[in-house]
Scaffold this motif. Structure first.
Motif, PDB file in Angstrom:
ATOM      1  N   ALA A   1       2.568   3.826   4.931  1.00  0.00           N
ATOM      2  CA  ALA A   1       3.813   3.697   4.030  1.00  0.00           C
ATOM      3  C   ALA A   1       4.457   5.257   3.974  1.00  0.00           C
ATOM      4  N   GLU A   2       3.685   6.119   3.930  1.00  0.00           N
ATOM      5  CA  GLU A   2       4.515   7.381   3.768  1.00  0.00           C
ATOM      6  C   GLU A   2       5.128   7.584   5.262  1.00  0.00           C
TER       7      GLU A   2
ATOM      8  N   SER B   1       1.004  -1.131   0.311  1.00  0.00           N
ATOM      9  CA  SER B   1      -0.057   0.115  -0.184  1.00  0.00           C
ATOM     10  C   SER B   1       0.851   1.218  -0.048  1.00  0.00           C
ATOM     11  N   PRO B   2       1.789   1.165  -1.155  1.00  0.00           N
ATOM     12  CA  PRO B   2       2.581   2.671  -0.943  1.00  0.00           C
ATOM     13  C   PRO B   2       2.034   3.838  -0.962  1.00  0.00           C
ATOM     14  N   ASP B   3       0.870   4.130  -1.254  1.00  0.00           N
ATOM     15  CA  ASP B   3       0.225   5.546  -1.070  1.00  0.00           C
ATOM     16  C   ASP B   3      -0.438   5.745   0.319  1.00  0.00           C
ATOM     17  N   SER B   4      -0.627   4.709   1.051  1.00  0.00           N
ATOM     18  CA  SER B   4      -1.155   4.776   2.269  1.00  0.00           C
ATOM     19  C   SER B   4      -0.476   5.755   3.369  1.00  0.00           C
ATOM     20  N   PRO B   5      -1.029   6.566   4.351  1.00  0.00           N
ATOM     21  CA  PRO B   5      -0.279   7.381   5.207  1.00  0.00           C
ATOM     22  C   PRO B   5       0.623   6.550   6.010  1.00  0.00           C
TER      23      PRO B   5
ATOM     24  N   ARG C   1       8.671   5.853   4.852  1.00  0.00           N
ATOM     25  CA  ARG C   1       9.386   6.530   3.838  1.00  0.00           C
ATOM     26  C   ARG C   1       9.974   7.781   4.550  1.00  0.00           C
TER      27      ARG C   1
END
Length: 349
Positions: free
Chosen positions: A330-331, A324-328, A334
């Motif tokens: 995952a953020e 789920s790279p676009d999820s909060p 990062r």
């Protein structure tokens, strides 16, 4: 008959404990008799002589103590030099540029999940970078489950183990060498030997970063790794809870004593958001790790929330940075990875 044998075994154990207590007591009594038979002695070992010269001797001792305090720093430097003589010489891992250890003073704070998503986060920020993942938790390896990897590593022509790869990350773990449900019941020397093999006998290839998932605590494995290989920096993971923060501080102090740069603290499970009403609840407390970072003068790397998606994706072996790279969530990982890269660059300037 069985009860009689149990009673006999219990009696033998108690007798053995009693003998040890008596032996210890006799040794202490012997030492006390020796010290009691001598005249009073100061800590520096100079005996006090009674009579007319007592005041002169006392002044001399006071002068020696004041000089000793002035030379305290020099004594500490000599002690460090003597200790360093007995330590193994650090040797870099072949073709690995920088080693980042992820540690925690206490288990159950999400250290392994953070290590996995940190490794994937480093690759996500700069796809030209190669990242490896080493599971140094011999007794409780988690990387095989988190990275959805199974099987035994093969050997190359040099008898070096070839890491298992998923999501573009080469991984090595004790979990690849034992069955899933088999406990690793080893003494310290066997664990040290296994760590040495995982460090030196793995064909990592060319890596920009090797992320090491350390076992919780401040024991033999941490000491062995930090003394054997040069480490670019340590990331400390903790929840905001006071009990976890106490051990996180011990972990940070351990790395400082071993001259390993502490890149910063990650506050894991910082807040829980209700999936129905979206209300935020600080289950483990608020900003504890951030305050600790300020107290011990290290960087705060960021917050990671307590979220169902992180748990579910981890259990499936599909880390949230990948699945789920676009999820909060995952953020959040990062951002931690970005802060780690920034701090590493500051150290190398």
């Amino acid at each position: 008959m069985l009860n009689m044998e149990l009673c006999a075994n219990l009696m033998r154990r108690k007798l053995s404990e009693l003998n040890m207590i008596l032996f210890t007591y006799s040794r202490l009594s012997h030492l006390l008799r020796i010290s009691g038979s001598k005249a009073s002695v100061f800590r520096n070992g100079t005996e006090i002589k009674h009579g007319a010269g007592c005041c002169v001797q006392l002044k001399r001792l006071q002068g020696m103590q004041s000089n000793g305090s002035m030379n305290k720093k020099g004594l500490q430097d000599r002690q460090k030099q003597q200790m360093a003589r007995g330590l193994p010489k650090q040797k870099p891992i072949r073709d690995v540029k920088q080693v980042i250890v992820v540690a925690s003073g206490k288990g159950g704070v999400g250290k392994s999940t953070t290590a996995v998503n940190l490794a994937l986060g480093l690759m996500a920020i700069d796809k030209s970078k190669s990242v490896g993942l080493l599971d140094a938790d011999i007794y409780g390896p988690s990387i095989p489950k988190l990275m959805n990897l199974k099987g035994n590593p093969e050997l190359n022509n040099d008898n070096r183990m070839i890491p298992l790869i998923n999501y573009g990350v080469p991984c090595m773990s004790m979990g690849f060498l034992v069955q899933d449900t088999s406990p690793v019941v080893w003494r310290g020397l066997m664990v040290m030997s296994a760590i040495e093999r995982l460090l030196r006998q793995v064909e990592w290839g060319s890596l920009d970063y090797l992320v090491v998932d350390m076992p919780p605590g401040t024991g033999d494995v941490q000491l062995s790794i930090t003394q054997n290989i040069p480490i670019a920096g340590a990331v400390i993971v903790s929840t905001p809870q006071d009990v976890a923060l106490l051990d996180a501080r011990r972990g940070a102090e351990m790395f400082r004593k071993l001259n390993v740069p502490v890149l910063g603290l990650v506050q894991n499970m910082s807040v829980f958001q209700c999936p129905n009403c979206h209300h935020h609840t600080h289950i483990f407390g608020s900003n504890g790790a951030k305050q600790l970072a300020e107290t011990i003068s290290v960087k705060f790397l960021g917050d990671v929330p307590l979220h169902l998606n992180i748990r579910e994706t981890s259990d499936k072996g599909q880390p949230i940075v990948i699945s789920s790279p676009d999820s909060p969530e995952a953020e959040a990982y990062r951002k931690v990875a970005s802060a780690v890269i920034q701090n590493l660059e500051e150290l190398t300037r």
